[in-house]
Design a protein around this motif. Structure first.
Motif, PDB file in Angstrom:
ATOM      1  N   ILE A  36      11.963  60.004   9.766  1.00 31.11           N
ATOM      2  CA  ILE A  36      13.017  61.240  10.061  1.00 31.11           C
ATOM      3  C   ILE A  36      13.169  61.346  11.228  1.00 31.11           C
ATOM      4  O   ILE A  36      14.395  61.746  11.801  1.00 31.11           O
ATOM      5  N   ALA A  37      12.304  61.519  12.221  1.00 31.20           N
ATOM      6  CA  ALA A  37      12.597  61.551  13.715  1.00 31.20           C
ATOM      7  C   ALA A  37      13.398  60.563  14.068  1.00 31.20           C
ATOM      8  O   ALA A  37      14.359  60.898  15.062  1.00 31.20           O
ATOM      9  N   ALA A  38      13.329  59.327  13.848  1.00 30.22           N
ATOM     10  CA  ALA A  38      13.981  58.223  14.284  1.00 30.22           C
ATOM     11  C   ALA A  38      15.694  58.493  13.750  1.00 30.22           C
ATOM     12  O   ALA A  38      16.779  58.352  14.633  1.00 30.22           O
ATOM     13  N   LEU A  39      15.935  59.061  12.714  1.00 34.31           N
ATOM     14  CA  LEU A  39      17.210  59.193  12.155  1.00 34.31           C
ATOM     15  C   LEU A  39      17.682  60.539  12.834  1.00 34.31           C
ATOM     16  O   LEU A  39      19.053  60.393  13.159  1.00 34.31           O
ATOM     17  N   GLU A  40      16.938  61.542  13.162  1.00 30.96           N
ATOM     18  CA  GLU A  40      17.529  62.485  13.840  1.00 30.96           C
ATOM     19  C   GLU A  40      17.818  62.200  15.328  1.00 30.96           C
ATOM     20  O   GLU A  40      18.961  62.667  15.770  1.00 30.96           O
ATOM     21  N   GLN A  41      16.881  61.377  15.810  1.00 29.60           N
ATOM     22  CA  GLN A  41      17.404  61.000  17.227  1.00 29.60           C
ATOM     23  C   GLN A  41      18.789  59.820  17.119  1.00 29.60           C
ATOM     24  O   GLN A  41      19.565  60.400  17.984  1.00 29.60           O
ATOM     25  N   ASP A  42      18.911  59.231  16.131  1.00 31.15           N
ATOM     26  CA  ASP A  42      20.065  58.395  15.965  1.00 31.15           C
ATOM     27  C   ASP A  42      21.331  59.265  15.718  1.00 31.15           C
ATOM     28  O   ASP A  42      22.406  59.003  16.481  1.00 31.15           O
ATOM     29  N   LEU A  43      21.262  60.425  14.969  1.00 33.33           N
ATOM     30  CA  LEU A  43      22.481  61.432  14.848  1.00 33.33           C
ATOM     31  C   LEU A  43      22.431  62.368  15.924  1.00 33.33           C
ATOM     32  O   LEU A  43      23.399  63.010  15.861  1.00 33.33           O
ATOM     33  N   GLY A  44      21.482  62.472  16.594  1.00 35.36           N
ATOM     34  CA  GLY A  44      21.518  63.433  17.617  1.00 35.36           C
ATOM     35  C   GLY A  44      21.471  65.058  17.041  1.00 35.36           C
ATOM     36  O   GLY A  44      22.296  65.831  17.655  1.00 35.36           O
ATOM     37  N   ALA A  45      20.713  65.288  15.872  1.00 37.67           N
ATOM     38  CA  ALA A  45      20.947  66.553  15.344  1.00 37.67           C
ATOM     39  C   ALA A  45      19.814  66.669  14.335  1.00 37.67           C
ATOM     40  O   ALA A  45      19.204  65.704  13.781  1.00 37.67           O
ATOM     41  N   PRO A  46      19.051  67.651  14.388  1.00 39.11           N
ATOM     42  CA  PRO A  46      17.917  68.238  13.423  1.00 39.11           C
ATOM     43  C   PRO A  46      18.474  67.973  12.080  1.00 39.11           C
ATOM     44  O   PRO A  46      19.543  68.763  11.688  1.00 39.11           O
ATOM     45  N   LEU A  47      17.694  67.326  11.173  1.00 40.14           N
ATOM     46  CA  LEU A  47      18.222  67.212   9.924  1.00 40.14           C
ATOM     47  C   LEU A  47      17.290  68.052   8.857  1.00 40.14           C
ATOM     48  O   LEU A  47      17.793  68.514   7.657  1.00 40.14           O
ATOM     49  N   LEU A  48      16.134  68.389   9.153  1.00 40.08           N
ATOM     50  CA  LEU A  48      15.117  69.067   8.166  1.00 40.08           C
ATOM     51  C   LEU A  48      14.436  70.086   9.312  1.00 40.08           C
ATOM     52  O   LEU A  48      14.089  70.092  10.227  1.00 40.08           O
ATOM     53  N   THR A  49      14.282  71.257   8.346  1.00 40.61           N
ATOM     54  CA  THR A  49      13.432  72.333   8.940  1.00 40.61           C
ATOM     55  C   THR A  49      11.801  71.854   8.476  1.00 40.61           C
ATOM     56  O   THR A  49      11.898  71.253   7.167  1.00 40.61           O
ATOM     57  N   ARG A  50      10.936  72.349   9.132  1.00 35.18           N
ATOM     58  CA  ARG A  50       9.496  71.491   8.707  1.00 35.18           C
ATOM     59  C   ARG A  50       8.788  72.673   7.639  1.00 35.18           C
ATOM     60  O   ARG A  50       8.054  72.342   7.079  1.00 35.18           O
ATOM     61  N   ARG A  51       8.699  73.992   7.896  1.00 34.57           N
ATOM     62  CA  ARG A  51       8.091  75.117   6.888  1.00 34.57           C
ATOM     63  C   ARG A  51       8.956  76.239   6.657  1.00 34.57           C
ATOM     64  O   ARG A  51       9.339  76.917   7.712  1.00 34.57           O
ATOM     65  N   PRO A  52       9.775  76.037   5.702  1.00 38.72           N
ATOM     66  CA  PRO A  52       9.539  74.942   4.591  1.00 38.72           C
ATOM     67  C   PRO A  52      10.475  73.676   4.816  1.00 38.72           C
ATOM     68  O   PRO A  52      11.176  73.760   5.712  1.00 38.72           O
ATOM     69  N   VAL A  53      10.076  72.769   4.283  1.00 39.33           N
ATOM     70  CA  VAL A  53      10.765  71.672   4.306  1.00 39.33           C
ATOM     71  C   VAL A  53      12.186  71.621   3.580  1.00 39.33           C
ATOM     72  O   VAL A  53      12.248  71.962   2.387  1.00 39.33           O
ATOM     73  N   ALA A  54      13.192  71.773   4.218  1.00 36.67           N
ATOM     74  CA  ALA A  54      14.499  72.053   3.559  1.00 36.67           C
ATOM     75  C   ALA A  54      15.594  71.576   4.650  1.00 36.67           C
ATOM     76  O   ALA A  54      15.526  71.587   6.044  1.00 36.67           O
TER      77      ALA A  54
END
Length: 288
Positions: A36-54
């Motif tokens: 997930i971290a690698a995909l977010e870095q590739d796209l330059g945007a956060p994709l998921l919140t962690r608490r809750p996961v959404a």
């Protein structure tokens, strides 16, 4: 964009859990987090919140693209495997129950056939990904008009039959005395909603201007006998192909005369048909 990372993201978003996604995918939770971290870095945007996961707003947008993208990849793999593999003796045919008309039944091989009854929208994906060799889908359409099917992959779609449609009524219903019925007169009738067994109410709404045709009872199975039994018992009306609607005990089949609609059946297949799949496709397309 790495498809492995995308699959991991889709799984985490669907399960709303990194640990559950790791269990389903066979990865460690740490590996899932790294994906997930690698995909977010590739796209330059956060994709998921962690608490809750959404999914974030960017994550929601990615999910809209992810399904078709991953399906296309699965379809490409299946198409290549299909060409490279040895010919199979068996045949898997994905169908809707109302697509199995007399002509199709007569064309089926005597042995080695697996029939998979699926929802209409699932059949193109089944053919594209190789879980079915051929697909038969059907629906209501104006004469000679193609059906509107999901664009999941490059598939060949060919019409293999059209026939009139009838409204199936209980035998004692007052409308059985009419020689034909207009759809506009039935907007406020009690209807059976049976998308897996009959012709979907959404098709009637589309033909009737997009309103009305409320469901009195919803049946979520795929058994035509159950659907016709419900109609005979007065739980609602349904529209069926003429060949299926006529002769059902306890019912009367009255032709639908306005608007002019037909029950259309289409054959779906990928490239490189061989063996039993090629033979059946040839039978169904012969003379069309």
């Amino acid at each position: 964009m790495d498809p492995h990372l995308l699959r991991t993201y889709v799984t985490v978003a669907r399960l709303a859990s990194f640990s559950e996604a790791a269990r389903e995918l066979g990865y460690t939770q740490s590996a899932v987090s790294q994906h997930i971290a690698a995909l977010e870095q590739d796209l330059g945007a956060p994709l998921l919140t962690r608490r809750p996961v959404a999914p974030t707003a960017a994550g929601e947008r990615l999910l809209e693209h992810a399904g078709p993208l991953l399906l296309r990849l699965d379809a490409a793999r299946a198409d290549v495997v299909r060409l490279a593999s040895a010919p199979e003796h068996g045949l898997t045919l994905a169908v809707t129950p109302t697509a199995l008309g007399p002509r199709t039944l007569a064309a089926l091989p005597a042995a080695g056939v697996t029939l998979r009854a699926l929802a209409r929208d699932e059949i193109p994906a089944a053919v594209a990904t190789g879980t079915a060799d051929l697909g038969l889908v059907d629906g209501l359409a104006a004469p000679s008009d193609p059906l509107r099917l999901p664009d999941v992959a490059p598939l060949t779609t060919r019409g293999v039959g059209e026939e009139p449609v009838c409204v199936l009524l209980p035998a004692d219903h007052p409308l059985t005395r009419r020689p034909g019925l207009r759809l506009g007169d039935l907007v406020d009738a009690r209807w059976l909603d049976a998308p897996g067994a009959g012709l979907p109410l959404a098709h009637l709404r589309g033909a009737g201007g997009g309103t009305g045709f409320r469901s009195a009872l919803r049946y979520e199975g795929t058994d035509l006998h159950t659907l016709t039994t419900l109609a005979a018992a007065g739980h609602g009306l349904t529209v069926l192909p003429h060949g299926i609607a006529t002769g059902v005990p306890g019912t009367a089949a009255v032709p639908l005369v306005e608007p002019r609609l037909v029950h259309r059946t289409e054959l779906l297949y990928g490239g490189g048909l061989r063996g039993a799949a090629a033979a059946l496709a040839g039978e169904l397309l012969d003379g069309v």
